[in-house]
Design a protein around this motif. Structure first.
Motif, PDB file in Angstrom:
ATOM      1  N   PHE A 153       0.940  -1.124   0.122  1.00 57.95           N
ATOM      2  CA  PHE A 153      -0.119  -0.079  -0.079  1.00 57.95           C
ATOM      3  C   PHE A 153       0.579   1.065   0.154  1.00 57.95           C
ATOM      4  O   PHE A 153       1.795   1.223   0.587  1.00 57.95           O
ATOM      5  CB  PHE A 153      -0.788  -0.065   1.283  1.00 57.95           C
ATOM      6  N   ASP A 154       0.193   2.244  -0.547  1.00 59.98           N
ATOM      7  CA  ASP A 154       0.999   3.672  -0.419  1.00 59.98           C
ATOM      8  C   ASP A 154      -0.396   4.646  -0.440  1.00 59.98           C
ATOM      9  O   ASP A 154      -1.355   4.177  -0.988  1.00 59.98           O
ATOM     10  CB  ASP A 154       1.937   3.975  -1.607  1.00 59.98           C
ATOM     11  N   ALA A 155      -0.071   5.660   0.105  1.00 58.43           N
ATOM     12  CA  ALA A 155      -0.978   6.623   0.247  1.00 58.43           C
ATOM     13  C   ALA A 155      -0.875   8.056   0.872  1.00 58.43           C
ATOM     14  O   ALA A 155       0.618   8.096   1.001  1.00 58.43           O
ATOM     15  CB  ALA A 155      -2.297   6.176   1.618  1.00 58.43           C
ATOM     16  N   THR A 156      -1.543   9.019   0.574  1.00 51.92           N
ATOM     17  CA  THR A 156      -1.222  10.426   1.020  1.00 51.92           C
ATOM     18  C   THR A 156      -0.917  10.409   2.522  1.00 51.92           C
ATOM     19  O   THR A 156      -1.315   9.533   3.146  1.00 51.92           O
ATOM     20  CB  THR A 156      -2.216  11.328   0.798  1.00 51.92           C
ATOM     21  N   CYS A 157      -0.151  11.270   2.982  1.00 47.92           N
ATOM     22  CA  CYS A 157       0.140  11.583   4.338  1.00 47.92           C
ATOM     23  C   CYS A 157      -0.998  12.103   5.188  1.00 47.92           C
ATOM     24  O   CYS A 157      -0.559  13.199   5.879  1.00 47.92           O
ATOM     25  CB  CYS A 157       1.655  12.193   4.565  1.00 47.92           C
ATOM     26  N   SER A 158      -2.259  11.629   5.238  1.00 50.09           N
ATOM     27  CA  SER A 158      -3.126  12.202   5.857  1.00 50.09           C
ATOM     28  C   SER A 158      -3.321  11.555   7.203  1.00 50.09           C
ATOM     29  O   SER A 158      -2.935  10.321   7.529  1.00 50.09           O
ATOM     30  CB  SER A 158      -4.414  12.046   5.021  1.00 50.09           C
ATOM     31  N   LEU A 159      -3.746  12.206   8.215  1.00 53.57           N
ATOM     32  CA  LEU A 159      -3.867  11.884   9.525  1.00 53.57           C
ATOM     33  C   LEU A 159      -5.293  10.916   9.956  1.00 53.57           C
ATOM     34  O   LEU A 159      -6.384  11.849   9.828  1.00 53.57           O
ATOM     35  CB  LEU A 159      -3.823  12.988  10.518  1.00 53.57           C
ATOM     36  N   VAL A 160      -5.233   9.911  10.261  1.00 52.13           N
ATOM     37  CA  VAL A 160      -6.282   9.131  10.604  1.00 52.13           C
ATOM     38  C   VAL A 160      -6.607   9.001  12.159  1.00 52.13           C
ATOM     39  O   VAL A 160      -5.470   8.312  12.778  1.00 52.13           O
ATOM     40  CB  VAL A 160      -6.561   7.545   9.921  1.00 52.13           C
ATOM     41  N   VAL A 161      -7.710   9.185  12.534  1.00 53.10           N
ATOM     42  CA  VAL A 161      -8.046   9.101  14.251  1.00 53.10           C
ATOM     43  C   VAL A 161      -9.004   7.996  14.353  1.00 53.10           C
ATOM     44  O   VAL A 161     -10.105   7.985  13.854  1.00 53.10           O
ATOM     45  CB  VAL A 161      -8.541  10.273  14.590  1.00 53.10           C
ATOM     46  N   LEU A 162      -8.344   7.036  15.211  1.00 47.55           N
ATOM     47  CA  LEU A 162      -9.431   5.685  15.841  1.00 47.55           C
ATOM     48  C   LEU A 162      -9.472   6.041  17.179  1.00 47.55           C
ATOM     49  O   LEU A 162      -8.522   6.353  17.889  1.00 47.55           O
ATOM     50  CB  LEU A 162      -8.964   4.767  15.162  1.00 47.55           C
ATOM     51  N   ASP A 163     -10.610   5.299  17.705  1.00 42.77           N
ATOM     52  CA  ASP A 163     -10.638   5.216  19.348  1.00 42.77           C
ATOM     53  C   ASP A 163     -10.049   3.916  19.878  1.00 42.77           C
ATOM     54  O   ASP A 163      -9.450   3.262  19.024  1.00 42.77           O
ATOM     55  CB  ASP A 163     -12.212   5.423  19.763  1.00 42.77           C
ATOM     56  N   LYS A 164     -10.148   3.937  21.193  1.00 46.18           N
ATOM     57  CA  LYS A 164      -9.522   2.715  21.596  1.00 46.18           C
ATOM     58  C   LYS A 164      -9.704   1.104  21.188  1.00 46.18           C
ATOM     59  O   LYS A 164      -9.191   0.318  21.031  1.00 46.18           O
ATOM     60  CB  LYS A 164      -9.548   2.681  23.195  1.00 46.18           C
ATOM     61  N   GLN A 165     -10.995   1.475  20.589  1.00 48.38           N
ATOM     62  CA  GLN A 165     -11.526  -0.045  20.012  1.00 48.38           C
ATOM     63  C   GLN A 165     -11.563  -0.026  18.433  1.00 48.38           C
ATOM     64  O   GLN A 165     -12.362  -0.709  17.670  1.00 48.38           O
ATOM     65  CB  GLN A 165     -13.146  -0.215  20.079  1.00 48.38           C
ATOM     66  N   PHE A 166     -10.520   0.947  17.865  1.00 44.76           N
ATOM     67  CA  PHE A 166     -10.380   1.099  16.352  1.00 44.76           C
ATOM     68  C   PHE A 166     -11.279   1.689  15.603  1.00 44.76           C
ATOM     69  O   PHE A 166     -11.695   1.142  14.367  1.00 44.76           O
ATOM     70  CB  PHE A 166      -9.765  -0.117  15.880  1.00 44.76           C
ATOM     71  N   ARG A 167     -12.398   2.426  16.251  1.00 45.06           N
ATOM     72  CA  ARG A 167     -13.413   2.823  15.603  1.00 45.06           C
ATOM     73  C   ARG A 167     -13.124   4.402  15.268  1.00 45.06           C
ATOM     74  O   ARG A 167     -12.591   4.940  16.056  1.00 45.06           O
ATOM     75  CB  ARG A 167     -14.905   2.778  16.462  1.00 45.06           C
ATOM     76  N   PRO A 168     -13.795   4.978  14.207  1.00 43.55           N
ATOM     77  CA  PRO A 168     -13.645   6.244  13.573  1.00 43.55           C
ATOM     78  C   PRO A 168     -13.982   7.195  14.675  1.00 43.55           C
ATOM     79  O   PRO A 168     -15.022   7.193  15.273  1.00 43.55           O
ATOM     80  CB  PRO A 168     -14.371   6.439  12.274  1.00 43.55           C
ATOM     81  N   LEU A 169     -13.312   8.413  14.797  1.00 42.45           N
ATOM     82  CA  LEU A 169     -13.583   9.446  15.580  1.00 42.45           C
ATOM     83  C   LEU A 169     -13.503  10.752  14.863  1.00 42.45           C
ATOM     84  O   LEU A 169     -12.737  11.109  13.961  1.00 42.45           O
ATOM     85  CB  LEU A 169     -12.469   9.590  16.735  1.00 42.45           C
ATOM     86  N   PRO A 170     -14.467  11.618  15.065  1.00 41.14           N
ATOM     87  CA  PRO A 170     -14.709  12.956  14.494  1.00 41.14           C
ATOM     88  C   PRO A 170     -13.479  13.831  14.719  1.00 41.14           C
ATOM     89  O   PRO A 170     -12.785  14.161  15.709  1.00 41.14           O
ATOM     90  CB  PRO A 170     -15.889  13.555  14.972  1.00 41.14           C
ATOM     91  N   VAL A 171     -13.054  14.760  13.479  1.00 41.56           N
ATOM     92  CA  VAL A 171     -12.049  15.469  13.336  1.00 41.56           C
ATOM     93  C   VAL A 171     -12.859  16.704  13.212  1.00 41.56           C
ATOM     94  O   VAL A 171     -11.924  17.818  12.603  1.00 41.56           O
ATOM     95  CB  VAL A 171     -10.758  15.320  12.401  1.00 41.56           C
ATOM     96  N   ASN A 172     -13.751  16.865  13.432  1.00 39.05           N
ATOM     97  CA  ASN A 172     -14.712  18.221  12.924  1.00 39.05           C
ATOM     98  C   ASN A 172     -15.468  18.641  14.287  1.00 39.05           C
ATOM     99  O   ASN A 172     -15.963  17.693  15.005  1.00 39.05           O
ATOM    100  CB  ASN A 172     -15.364  17.903  11.754  1.00 39.05           C
ATOM    101  N   HIS A 173     -15.937  20.022  13.960  1.00 39.82           N
ATOM    102  CA  HIS A 173     -16.641  20.479  15.176  1.00 39.82           C
ATOM    103  C   HIS A 173     -18.033  20.066  15.045  1.00 39.82           C
ATOM    104  O   HIS A 173     -19.016  19.809  16.023  1.00 39.82           O
ATOM    105  CB  HIS A 173     -16.848  22.018  15.001  1.00 39.82           C
TER     106      HIS A 173
END
Ligand SMILES: Nc1ncnc2c1ncn2[C@@H]1O[C@H](COP(=O)(O)OP(=O)(O)O)[C@@H](O)[C@H]1O
Ligand SMILES: O=C(CO)[C@H](O)[C@H](O)COP(=O)(O)O
Length: 561
Positions: free
Chosen positions: A83-103
């Motif tokens: 795999f390769d990808a753009t260097c974007s920041l992915v945020v997950l919680d402690k159970q590996f579920r997505p977390l919001p990066v927005n208001h």
């Protein structure tokens, strides 16, 4: 679907997540693409300079394209996945579920994209520390790196995101985790975007000084405390769950990944150039500059010893080619700038209609339209009094100034298709002048570059390629496979499978020259004049000119944050 040469042998799957789309390819041991598929991905811009994506969307797109490229083949011949990808920041919680990066609290949008410039105040404060790790990012940290984005999350989304977060991944590392369940990070992403040192590891004092001491206390668990070289095999390979998602056999080797530009570098820089009359023939690979041109352009130059170039990222050890230092120059928007200029012009609907009628892309149409209107003069002559300063999203290199803005000089009242074509040409030229500025800065720092190796979506545009050759005065090598970034991703999979002893061996076997575009030296003085004129019209009064005619708007010191 399978196409082309179908000799039996070992195959590798490369997956490339760019800014605008996800691509996959089935690649053989000679680096030939046997199948290709792509799919666009969603982006959100909830506020100006906030750019977000969804890791679930991206993984789903990876699954769609991978299933497509392996359709109809014996999947047991597939030996590895990269795999390769753009260097974007992915945020997950402690159970590996997505977390919001927005208001808005939308957890589906859990990625802060690389081109997001929300963390301006945070990066200014980080640069004010003048911490020694900044020496290894060109002297100035970019707002596009991860530390300022993490600080922004802590300062702005404490309860909804920061306090709940269990894992912050660079997008390439998120993908390898998703495929294998292994949270180890690639040396590439940590060194290039997170201030990790291949030699010394994390620097506690940096994180404490910028107010992210949480990572030190946690022993870097959330951002990575196991680090592997790109191409290393991860864990037990592809998990049964990911294998089902991707349509591949469980257990095949999965490689520690690369950022997309770095995969492009691997895909092009090691090719055998014998017989093309190039100055880099018989010379060390350090005389080659890989330029990966998509939404942005990235200029990847390697060296045996560390080279410090103000305003050019790095030096990064072993972040692209093992054992070599890397300097990475860049222009934050290039393909995106060309699209912006063309699509925003009053004559765009007419252009679209005419291109559609001829079954051409708008760029192919514009290129032939320029040929028509240039008459007997060289095409570059059309822009003698129209100039673009291309820093519409700040300047990544070599000025490293995110506050810079774009500019066009020489506009008239007419807005017809000729004007659009000439504005497009001036934009392409401005981007090529930007590449020349970066090369001159790298050479002043100690690099010795003779040949450019271009790949990415913009390398499909012959005008873009020719202008880079003419304006830099260097030949441009295009690979046999247009999708060379995918060859780079497949090289990772090939290394992880153990079929090649080293990344260098895989590069030499799998990257191949397709075509060489030489500079048209008769246009050299025209471009030199244009370069000087553009620069003088756009620089602040305090700027000074160096002997080559390059303008330094910040003459007395290192570039400001
Ligand atoms: N055939 C083409 N001719 C001209 N420009 C192209 C062509 N294909 C792609 N591009 C340009 O390349 C850019 C996207 O390149 P790509 O490598 O797909 O980007 P990313 O990896 O960032 O998703 C766009 O700006 C697009 O206009
Ligand atoms: O900073 C990067 C590489 O170091 C980004 O990943 C890159 O600039 C975005 O890539 P692309 O324009 O190909 O989507």
């Amino acid at each position: 679907m399978l196409g082309g040469d179908q000799e039996p042998g070992n195959y590798y799957v490369g997956v490339d997540v760019g800014t605008g789309s996800v691509r996959a390819a089935l690649v053989d041991q000679r680096g030939i693409l046997l199948a290709f598929a792509d799919q666009p991905i969603n982006q959100w811009e909830p506020q100006f300079n906030h750019h977000e994506q969804s890791s679930e969307d991206i993984w789903a797109a990876c699954c769609v394209v991978t299933k497509q490229v392996v359709q109809g083949i014996d999947v047991n011949q597939i030996r590895g996945l990269g795999f390769d990808a753009t260097c974007s920041l992915v945020v997950l919680d402690k159970q590996f579920r997505p977390l919001p990066v927005n208001h808005e609290g939308d957890a589906h949008r859990n990625i802060i994209m690389w081109l997001d410039h929300r963390a301006v105040s945070q990066v200014r404060r980080i640069n004010e520390t003048k911490h020694s790790v900044l020496q290894f990012v060109g002297g100035v940290m970019s707002v596009e790196m991860q530390a300022p984005k993490l600080l922004w999350l802590k300062e702005n989304l404490r309860e909804t995101c920061w306090d709940k977060a269990g894992h912050f991944f660079d997008l390439p590392d998120f993908l390898s985790w998703k495929a294998t369940g292994v949270t180890a990070r690639s040396l590439c992403s940590l060194v290039c975007k997170w201030t990790y040192s291949a030699e010394k590891g994390w620097d506690d004092s940096f994180w404490k000084m910028i107010g992210l001491e949480d990572f030190v206390a946690d022993n870097y668990n959330k951002i990575g405390n196991q680090v592997l070289p790109p191409g290393a095999s991860l864990g037990n390979g592809l998990t049964p769950e990911a294998a089902k998602d991707l349509g591949l056999p469980a257990g095949i080797a999965v490689a520690a990944s690369l950022i997309d530009a770095h995969a492009g570098g691997l895909g092009v820089i090691g090719a055998d150039v014998r017989g093309y009359g190039l100055a880099c023939e018989g010379q060390p690979v350090t005389s080659r500059l890989a330029v990966i041109c998509g939404t942005s352009s990235c200029h990847m130059g390697i060296s045996k010893d560390p080279i410090f170039v103000p305003g050019v990222w790095g030096p990064y050890f072993s972040a692209m080619v093992p054992g070599f230092w890397l300097n990475e120059g860049g222009q934050s928007v290039t393909g995106k700038l060309i699209d912006h200029m063309v699509q925003g012009h009053a004559a765009f609907p007419e252009l679209q209609a005419k291109a559609t009628a001829r079954c051409q892309s708008v760029y192919a149409y514009l290129n032939s339209h320029l040929d028509l209107i240039k008459k007997a003069q060289p095409v570059g002559f059309l822009t003698v009094d129209l100039h673009v300063w291309p820093d519409f999203h700040g300047n990544r290199s070599p000025l490293a100034d995110l506050t810079l803005k774009g500019m066009v000089t020489g506009l008239k009242l007419s807005q017809d298709l000729d004007d659009l074509a000439i504005l497009y040409l001036a934009t392409v030229q401005a981007i090529a002048f930007g590449t020349r500025l970066i090369i001159e800065a790298m050479e002043a720092g100690g690099h010795s570059i003779s040949t450019l190796f271009l790949c990415g979506g913009l390398s499909k545009n012959p005008l873009f390629v020719q202008m880079h050759a003419d304006i830099t005065g260097m030949p441009v090598v295009l690979s046999q496979e247009v999708e060379s970034v995918l060859v780079g991703a497949a090289i990772l999979g090939a290394c992880a499978s153990g079929d090649f002893a080293s990344v260098q061996e895989a590069m030499a076997r799998m990257s191949k020259v397709g075509k060489v575009v030489f500079p048209r030296l008769e246009d050299k003085s025209l471009h030199q004049n244009s370069f000087l004129r553009t620069s003088f019209q756009t620089i602040p009064e305090s700027a000074e000119t160096c002997s080559t005619g390059i303008i330094n708007p910040h003459p007395t010191s290192a570039p400001p944050a």
